[in-house]
Design a protein around this motif. Structure first.
Motif, PDB file in Angstrom:
ATOM      1  N   ASP A 179       0.825  -1.210   0.000  1.00 27.99           N
ATOM      2  CA  ASP A 179       0.000   0.000   0.000  1.00 27.99           C
ATOM      3  C   ASP A 179       0.862   1.265   0.000  1.00 27.99           C
ATOM      4  OD1 ASP A 179      -2.259  -1.594   0.023  1.00 27.99           O
ATOM      5  OD2 ASP A 179      -2.666  -1.292   2.179  1.00 27.99           O
ATOM      6  N   LEU A 180       1.916   1.272   0.811  1.00 27.80           N
ATOM      7  CA  LEU A 180       2.804   2.432   0.863  1.00 27.80           C
ATOM      8  C   LEU A 180       3.491   2.657  -0.484  1.00 27.80           C
ATOM      9  CD1 LEU A 180       4.514   1.912   4.344  1.00 27.80           C
ATOM     10  CD2 LEU A 180       2.839   3.673   3.738  1.00 27.80           C
ATOM     11  N   HIS A 181       3.962   1.575  -1.082  1.00 27.41           N
ATOM     12  CA  HIS A 181       4.643   1.709  -2.368  1.00 27.41           C
ATOM     13  C   HIS A 181       3.671   2.168  -3.460  1.00 27.41           C
ATOM     14  CE1 HIS A 181       7.685   1.265  -5.374  1.00 27.41           C
ATOM     15  NE2 HIS A 181       6.872   0.510  -6.097  1.00 27.41           N
ATOM     16  N   GLN A 182       2.459   1.637  -3.451  1.00 27.48           N
ATOM     17  CA  GLN A 182       1.469   2.051  -4.441  1.00 27.48           C
ATOM     18  C   GLN A 182       1.141   3.531  -4.280  1.00 27.48           C
ATOM     19  OE1 GLN A 182       0.258   0.112  -7.075  1.00 27.48           O
ATOM     20  NE2 GLN A 182      -0.378   2.148  -7.728  1.00 27.48           N
ATOM     21  N   ALA A 183       1.022   3.993  -3.052  1.00 28.41           N
ATOM     22  CA  ALA A 183       0.755   5.410  -2.806  1.00 28.41           C
ATOM     23  C   ALA A 183       1.911   6.264  -3.316  1.00 28.41           C
ATOM     24  CB  ALA A 183       0.516   5.655  -1.316  1.00 28.41           C
ATOM     25  N   TRP A 184       3.139   5.803  -3.132  1.00 30.29           N
ATOM     26  CA  TRP A 184       4.310   6.521  -3.637  1.00 30.29           C
ATOM     27  C   TRP A 184       4.276   6.587  -5.167  1.00 30.29           C
ATOM     28  CZ3 TRP A 184       8.335   5.541  -6.911  1.00 30.29           C
ATOM     29  CH2 TRP A 184       9.388   6.457  -6.897  1.00 30.29           C
ATOM     30  N   GLN A 185       3.966   5.444  -5.799  1.00 29.55           N
ATOM     31  CA  GLN A 185       3.894   5.409  -7.261  1.00 29.55           C
ATOM     32  C   GLN A 185       2.816   6.366  -7.771  1.00 29.55           C
ATOM     33  OE1 GLN A 185       3.365   1.131  -7.888  1.00 29.55           O
ATOM     34  NE2 GLN A 185       5.260   1.153  -9.078  1.00 29.55           N
ATOM     35  N   ASP A 186       1.644   6.338  -7.165  1.00 31.44           N
ATOM     36  CA  ASP A 186       0.538   7.199  -7.588  1.00 31.44           C
ATOM     37  C   ASP A 186       0.924   8.671  -7.459  1.00 31.44           C
ATOM     38  OD1 ASP A 186      -0.882   4.863  -7.996  1.00 31.44           O
ATOM     39  OD2 ASP A 186      -2.112   5.086  -6.179  1.00 31.44           O
ATOM     40  N   LYS A 187       1.497   9.044  -6.331  1.00 30.58           N
ATOM     41  CA  LYS A 187       1.881  10.437  -6.095  1.00 30.58           C
ATOM     42  C   LYS A 187       2.943  10.883  -7.088  1.00 30.58           C
ATOM     43  CE  LYS A 187       5.039  11.821  -3.366  1.00 30.58           C
ATOM     44  NZ  LYS A 187       6.044  12.383  -2.560  1.00 30.58           N
ATOM     45  N   ASN A 188       3.980  10.087  -7.267  1.00 26.66           N
ATOM     46  CA  ASN A 188       5.089  10.507  -8.117  1.00 26.66           C
ATOM     47  C   ASN A 188       4.749  10.441  -9.602  1.00 26.66           C
ATOM     48  OD1 ASN A 188       7.553  11.265  -6.470  1.00 26.66           O
ATOM     49  ND2 ASN A 188       6.758   9.467  -5.424  1.00 26.66           N
ATOM     50  N   ALA A 189       3.962   9.475 -10.010  1.00 29.05           N
ATOM     51  CA  ALA A 189       3.533   9.438 -11.414  1.00 29.05           C
ATOM     52  C   ALA A 189       2.717  10.689 -11.723  1.00 29.05           C
ATOM     53  CB  ALA A 189       2.721   8.174 -11.690  1.00 29.05           C
TER      54      ALA A 189
END
Length: 166
Positions: A50-60
């Motif tokens: 979940d943390l990594h997905q949130a990071w990907q969503d924010k940075n993309a």
């Protein structure tokens, strides 16, 4: 007198037996056992995903907003071998001691390579406190005044573009 000699023999045999039992017990316990514990802050695999997905969503979203299509080329993970990490920690701790510091942790910094068009990277810096002689009986360094100490950080880990997927 005979009873005293008998008592001494019993005590001697008991002490030898106790020592022999404890030594052999410690050897067998330590042969396959290491001294470690689960640190506070260990999260579940699902939480990490979940943390990594949130990071990907924010940075993309940030890359897209900036008009860049290179998010897929950005490193999303970094890898160092256990040997390199252990060796670095030993190196940093010794360097810190040589410079008059007590190392008590590491800090991980997010960074970017300016020469590689801002490609993501991480580096690890040792933290601690300077050994100082003060007219105080108490060492108050446990109140969170840890700072980066002047020892070269660790960088140049292998980067990867894939997401977290154990």
């Amino acid at each position: 007198m005979k009873q005293l000699i008998y008592l001494k023999r019993i005590v001697f045999i008991t002490v030898i037996g106790f020592l022999a039992f404890n030594c052999s017990k410690d050897d067998s316990e330590n042969s396959g056992n290491t001294s470690f514990y689960k640190p506070e802050g260990v999260i579940t695999i699902n939480e990490a995903q979940d943390l990594h997905q949130a990071w990907q969503d924010k940075n993309a979203a940030l890359f897209n907003k900036a008009g860049s299509s290179k998010f897929s080329e950005q490193h999303q993970s970094f890898w160092w071998s256990l040997e390199d990490i252990r060796n670095y920690l030993d190196y940093a701790e010794q360097e810190a001691k040589d410079k008059g510091y007590n190392m008590n942790g590491i800090r991980v910094y997010l960074a970017a390579y300016p020469e590689k068009e801002g490609q993501n990277t991480l580096f690890i810096a040792p933290t601690g406190y300077e050994n100082t002689v003060k007219a105080s009986v108490l060492n108050l360094s446990f109140f969170g005044d840890d700072e980066d100490i002047p020892v070269g950080p660790l960088n140049r880990g292998a980067g990867g573009a894939g997401g977290y997927n154990p």
